[in-house]
Design a protein around this motif. Structure first.
Motif, PDB file in Angstrom:
ATOM      1  N   ASN A 257       0.849  -1.243   0.115  1.00 38.67           N
ATOM      2  CA  ASN A 257      -0.016  -0.099   0.000  1.00 38.67           C
ATOM      3  C   ASN A 257       0.712   1.229   0.049  1.00 38.67           C
ATOM      4  OD1 ASN A 257      -2.667  -0.928  -0.260  1.00 38.67           O
ATOM      5  ND2 ASN A 257      -2.890  -1.452   1.917  1.00 38.67           N
ATOM      6  N   ALA A 258       1.887   1.325   0.717  1.00 37.80           N
ATOM      7  CA  ALA A 258       2.869   2.460   0.702  1.00 37.80           C
ATOM      8  C   ALA A 258       3.449   2.744  -0.743  1.00 37.80           C
ATOM      9  CB  ALA A 258       4.241   1.928   1.588  1.00 37.80           C
ATOM     10  N   VAL A 259       3.825   1.805  -1.609  1.00 35.42           N
ATOM     11  CA  VAL A 259       4.258   1.925  -2.979  1.00 35.42           C
ATOM     12  C   VAL A 259       2.871   2.571  -3.746  1.00 35.42           C
ATOM     13  CG1 VAL A 259       5.270   0.889  -4.769  1.00 35.42           C
ATOM     14  CG2 VAL A 259       6.101   0.258  -2.574  1.00 35.42           C
ATOM     15  N   PHE A 260       2.006   1.598  -3.599  1.00 43.16           N
ATOM     16  CA  PHE A 260       1.040   2.012  -4.549  1.00 43.16           C
ATOM     17  C   PHE A 260      -0.132   2.870  -4.017  1.00 43.16           C
ATOM     18  CE2 PHE A 260       2.278  -2.284  -6.201  1.00 43.16           C
ATOM     19  CZ  PHE A 260       2.308  -2.109  -7.434  1.00 43.16           C
ATOM     20  N   GLY A 261      -0.055   3.378  -2.871  1.00 43.85           N
ATOM     21  CA  GLY A 261      -0.812   4.283  -2.379  1.00 43.85           C
ATOM     22  C   GLY A 261      -0.187   5.779  -2.656  1.00 43.85           C
TER      23      GLY A 261
ATOM     24  N   GLY B 190      -4.715 -14.904  -0.489  1.00 44.26           N
ATOM     25  CA  GLY B 190      -6.216 -14.050  -0.144  1.00 44.26           C
ATOM     26  C   GLY B 190      -6.149 -13.297   0.983  1.00 44.26           C
ATOM     27  N   VAL B 191      -5.431 -13.719   1.806  1.00 43.04           N
ATOM     28  CA  VAL B 191      -5.249 -12.881   3.290  1.00 43.04           C
ATOM     29  C   VAL B 191      -4.670 -11.596   2.808  1.00 43.04           C
ATOM     30  CG1 VAL B 191      -4.300 -12.616   5.729  1.00 43.04           C
ATOM     31  CG2 VAL B 191      -5.145 -14.967   4.537  1.00 43.04           C
ATOM     32  N   LEU B 192      -3.718 -11.794   2.026  1.00 44.12           N
ATOM     33  CA  LEU B 192      -2.764 -10.456   1.721  1.00 44.12           C
ATOM     34  C   LEU B 192      -3.779  -9.426   0.918  1.00 44.12           C
ATOM     35  CD1 LEU B 192       0.014  -9.202   1.632  1.00 44.12           C
ATOM     36  CD2 LEU B 192       0.320 -10.157  -0.687  1.00 44.12           C
ATOM     37  N   ILE B 193      -4.397 -10.023  -0.046  1.00 40.62           N
ATOM     38  CA  ILE B 193      -5.154  -9.300  -0.952  1.00 40.62           C
ATOM     39  C   ILE B 193      -6.347  -8.524  -0.192  1.00 40.62           C
ATOM     40  CG2 ILE B 193      -7.028  -9.179  -2.646  1.00 40.62           C
ATOM     41  CD1 ILE B 193      -5.157 -11.011  -4.199  1.00 40.62           C
ATOM     42  N   ALA B 194      -6.915  -9.236   0.967  1.00 39.33           N
ATOM     43  CA  ALA B 194      -7.969  -8.742   1.563  1.00 39.33           C
ATOM     44  C   ALA B 194      -7.386  -7.322   2.571  1.00 39.33           C
ATOM     45  CB  ALA B 194      -8.559  -9.596   2.575  1.00 39.33           C
TER      46      ALA B 194
ATOM     47  N   VAL C 103      -4.606  -5.736   1.505  1.00 39.22           N
ATOM     48  CA  VAL C 103      -4.001  -4.515   0.682  1.00 39.22           C
ATOM     49  C   VAL C 103      -5.484  -3.752   0.713  1.00 39.22           C
ATOM     50  CG1 VAL C 103      -3.531  -3.960  -1.431  1.00 39.22           C
ATOM     51  CG2 VAL C 103      -2.282  -5.808  -0.255  1.00 39.22           C
ATOM     52  N   PHE C 104      -6.410  -4.573   0.417  1.00 40.59           N
ATOM     53  CA  PHE C 104      -7.925  -3.719   0.080  1.00 40.59           C
ATOM     54  C   PHE C 104      -8.112  -2.927   1.210  1.00 40.59           C
ATOM     55  CE2 PHE C 104     -12.403  -3.399   0.577  1.00 40.59           C
ATOM     56  CZ  PHE C 104     -12.921  -2.987  -0.710  1.00 40.59           C
TER      57      PHE C 104
ATOM     58  N   ARG D  67      -4.322  -1.411  11.150  1.00 38.21           N
ATOM     59  CA  ARG D  67      -5.618  -1.849  10.747  1.00 38.21           C
ATOM     60  C   ARG D  67      -5.448  -3.162  10.258  1.00 38.21           C
ATOM     61  NH1 ARG D  67      -9.876  -3.113   9.629  1.00 38.21           N
ATOM     62  NH2 ARG D  67     -11.338  -2.206   8.334  1.00 38.21           N
ATOM     63  N   ALA D  68      -4.604  -3.694   9.591  1.00 41.99           N
ATOM     64  CA  ALA D  68      -4.425  -5.053   8.913  1.00 41.99           C
ATOM     65  C   ALA D  68      -4.078  -5.976   9.932  1.00 41.99           C
ATOM     66  CB  ALA D  68      -3.291  -5.203   7.894  1.00 41.99           C
ATOM     67  N   VAL D  69      -3.445  -5.780  11.231  1.00 44.67           N
ATOM     68  CA  VAL D  69      -3.320  -6.645  12.095  1.00 44.67           C
ATOM     69  C   VAL D  69      -4.635  -7.070  12.875  1.00 44.67           C
ATOM     70  CG1 VAL D  69      -2.244  -6.994  14.324  1.00 44.67           C
ATOM     71  CG2 VAL D  69      -0.861  -6.119  12.518  1.00 44.67           C
TER      72      VAL D  69
END
Lengths: 336, 282
Positions: free
Chosen positions: B74-78, B142-146, B148-149, B207-209
């Protein structure tokens, strides 16, 4: 800290507390139940209200709360004022009795049929035409078969699934504990997804199209077939399965405090009445007294050899500890 | 904070600090304190047995590992998204700007179900990915994608205002002094953005944790493979093991707090060392 700060905080607390004191005058019952009984009680509650009105002249409003069985039990333990609980397994009701003492530990002896006015069994839901030829528990561990069942650690229904499979293996010729464990270990190698609840598992199987067979409560399986079309799924009944007993009880301390003890007891008794048994059978729950239900509804239930948790496993307390608590058989399957 | 002894035009230090403390106590410290208190009923040995069980340890690796990875992505693409939104005018810009916040508003369960539907083997994307041997749903991927979202808005929204304040003249000056594009980015733009970027990273990570709702649908929840730590807490609760649940919660809290503290001090350090002529120190 400055005293004005403390005074301000106290004021805020008093303000909030004054909202909590409002009390109700009319007769209401809160039935805390689990997910798949929603439709059943939606049917049952108005009929009971009418029966109670005719009998006593009192108006009674029944409120329903549905969710995962364990979550619902925790809500009651944490103070949700349920007059009656109607949950998926005795273990959850036992936990309420043990943690709160709001009703006696031998609650399950208070009503007929282990306090279960209706029961269910565990059956298989397969895709139309049964392409993998699944007939019995043994077929679930054949190469290439994917089985969908929720996680027994988080789902009451999944515990029934697990125990049904265990009981099958135990009762095979030459069956013993070690062979049953080997079978269960093998079975869970065929499970690609462990959803946290029964409805989630149904979704995975039905909507996501994952797996060849779904282990499900009989009433859920029939509902799925009816709602999603008999052209897509069919129910397979194994050679032997478990009697799943979702028990009911009055939460005495709450009912006494709220003055609903009498109506709460009548509510549960009415489940055993011809009217209650008819509604249960209509919703694919096997009535405790089938002779009271509609014969055409009863005829829909396939004949199946069953065993009970008390008979084969020695009750929930023992089973939970041996199989599902931390370090139990289910954990050993995955962590060795 | 070093300016606390100077004269202030507006009074109210005591009042605001009092409110800060009272509010923090009620909303944050009290519930967290209860978690620690409940855990304190365990002996140290019991605590250790609970939090170091192999199945629980496997979830730490997945939860913290995937959360860090998701925050990094997210840091890169954000940053790229924020850059595009701030620097360029294009049709539909406001629409895209509004879309960014959607992961904030959407109930996480809805996000989880939608992502699962998309990536399951009969889903829009899954049906093309599975034949390539790429399985997303019901796998750690799948966990990673969720994650990232759900974390995307944090980086975009923290970096965006800084970028808006950043004068393009700085870059022009750098270019006129002979800096390459990369040098301009590395030595002129990045130092100004880094503190905000780190804040966004920290928020997305935190948030992700703690995320449960969206992950639980797409993870598959296979023990030792794709179980997240919050699921372990739920599992303990299903056994009416309240203390076991709080013990794991304590580990999550302590590790999260340590990591956030680290990121925040890193951010403070970059803010002080990377301060430039724009005069911002956020």
């Amino acid at each position: 800290m400055s005293s004005s700060l403390i005074r301000g905080s106290l004021l805020a607390f008093t303000f909030a507390a004054s909202f909590a004191g409002a009390a109700h005058a009319e007769t209401t019952l809160l039935n805390v139940s689990y997910d798949p009984t929603r439709e059943l009680y939606q049917d049952f509650n108005p009929q009971f209200a009418k029966y109670w009105k005719d009998k006593t002249g009192q108006d009674v409003t029944i409120k329903q709360s549905h969710g995962g069985s364990g979550k619902q039990a925790r809500a009651v333990i944490d103070g949700l004022e349920a007059d009656v609980v109607t949950l998926a397994l005795a273990y959850d009701v036992d936990a309420i009795a043990a943690k709160t003492g709001k009703f006696p530990a031998d609650w399950q002896k208070r009503l007929a049929n282990n306090s279960s006015p209706y029961t269910s069994t565990i059956v298989f839901l397969v895709r139309k035409g049964n392409p993998k030829g699944i007939k019995d528990w043994g077929d679930l561990v054949k190469p290439g078969v994917e089985v969908i069942t929720p996680n027994p650690k988080t789902s009451g229904g999944a515990r029934w699934n697990y125990l049904a499979a265990w009981g099958y293996a135990l009762q095979q010729p030459g069956g013993n504990e070690a062979k049953a464990k080997a079978f269960i270990t093998d079975l869970f190698k065929h499970v690609p997804v462990l959803d946290s609840g029964a409805r989630g598992a149904t979704n995975t199987f039905v909507q996501r199209g994952i797996g060849d067979v779904l282990l499900a409560w009989e009433n859920e399986a029939f509902l799925s077939v009816n709602e999603l079309g008999p052209d897509k799924f069919e129910v397979v009944v194994p050679s032997v399965t478990i009697v799943a007993e979702p028990p009911v009880t009055v939460v005495d301390a709450v009912a006494t405090k709220r003055g609903t003890a009498e109506v709460a007891k009548a509510y549960l008794d009415y489940l055993y009445s011809p009217a209650g048994q008819k509604i249960a059978a209509r919703h694919y729950c096997r009535p405790a007294k089938p002779e009271l239900a509609d014969p055409t509804d009863v005829a829909r239930f396939p004949k199946v050899k069953t065993f009970t948790i008390d008979g084969l496993f020695g009750g929930w307390a023992k089973t939970q500890k041996a199989h599902f608590d931390d370090g139990g058989v289910f954990d050993q399957i995955f962590t060795k | 904070m070093s300016a606390s002894r100077t004269f202030r035009v507006l009074p109210g230090f005591r009042l605001t600090l009092g409110y800060t403390l009272a509010y923090l106590s009620l909303i944050v410290l009290l519930p967290l304190g209860a978690v620690f208190l409940k855990t304190a009923t365990l002996s140290l040995a019991e605590f250790w047995t609970v939090v170091s069980a192999p199945r629980v340890v496997a979830t730490y690796k997945l939860s913290f590992g995937m959360s860090l990875a998701a925050a990094a992505i997210n840091a890169v693409f954000g940053l790229m998204l924020a850059w595009a939104l701030v620097r360029y005018a294009f049709p539909g810009k406001h629409l895209i700007d509004a879309l960014i916040d959607l992961p904030f508003a959407l109930p996480t369960a809805v996000a989880g179900i939608a992502l699962t539907a998309l990536y399951a083997k009969n889903g829009w994307l899954g049906q093309y990915l599975e034949p390539q041997g790429i399985q997303v749903a019901f796998r750690p991927l799948g966990v990673l994608i969720a994650l990232v979202f759900i974390g995307l808005p944090f980086v975009v929204r923290t970096v965006q205002p800084i970028l808006e304040d950043l004068d393009t003249e700085l870059e022009e000056a750098a270019a006129s002094l002979g800096a390459h594009r990369w040098q301009t980015f590395r030595h002129v733009i990045l130092p100004v953005l880094l503190p905000a970027l780190l804040t966004g990273f920290a928020l997305a990570f935190a948030r992700a944790v703690g995320e449960y709702g969206s992950v639980i649908f797409i993870a598959g929840n296979i023990p030792m493979v794709s179980e997240i730590t919050p699921l372990m807490i739920i599992t303990k609760l299903e056994q009416y093991d309240y203390t076991g649940a709080t013990a794991i919660a304590v580990v999550m809290l302590v590790v999260s707090f340590a990591l956030l503290l680290l990121i925040n001090s890193l951010q403070a350090w970059t803010a002080s060392s990377g301060k430039t002529g724009t005069g911002r120190d956020r």
